[in-house]
Write a protein that holds these residues in place. Structure first.
Motif: not given
Length: 79
Positions: A19-20, A22-35, A37-43
């Motif tokens: 989920g958008a 959750s805090g579980l993303d594949d961004c680097a340390l010091g970044a977060a996945c933003w925006g 899309d609830p259908d694709t889970s991409q931002g």
């Protein structure tokens, strides 16, 4: 959370797991996945910032530090 093997830098596409917010993303340390899309889970990976460092919270040029939760919380994201 564990850092992804090849984490995305701010400005790069990202993927969230669980989920958008959750805090579980594949961004680097010091970044977060933003925006996300609830259908694709991409931002897009966005740099995180500390509002206690205002007026210079160390955001990339052309962005500003925006509160993540409430105005009193120092956590922010560079948008």
């Amino acid at each position: 959370v564990p850092l992804a093997p090849m984490p995305g830098a701010p400005g790069e596409q990202c993927q969230v797991d669980g989920g958008a917010y959750s805090g579980l993303d594949d961004c680097a340390l010091g970044a977060a996945c933003w925006g996300v899309d609830p259908d694709t889970s991409q931002g897009e990976c966005k740099a995180l910032c500390d509002q206690t460092l205002m007026p210079d919270p160390v955001c990339p040029m052309g962005t500003s530090c925006t509160s993540l939760f409430v105005a009193a919380d120092p956590a922010g994201v560079c948008l």
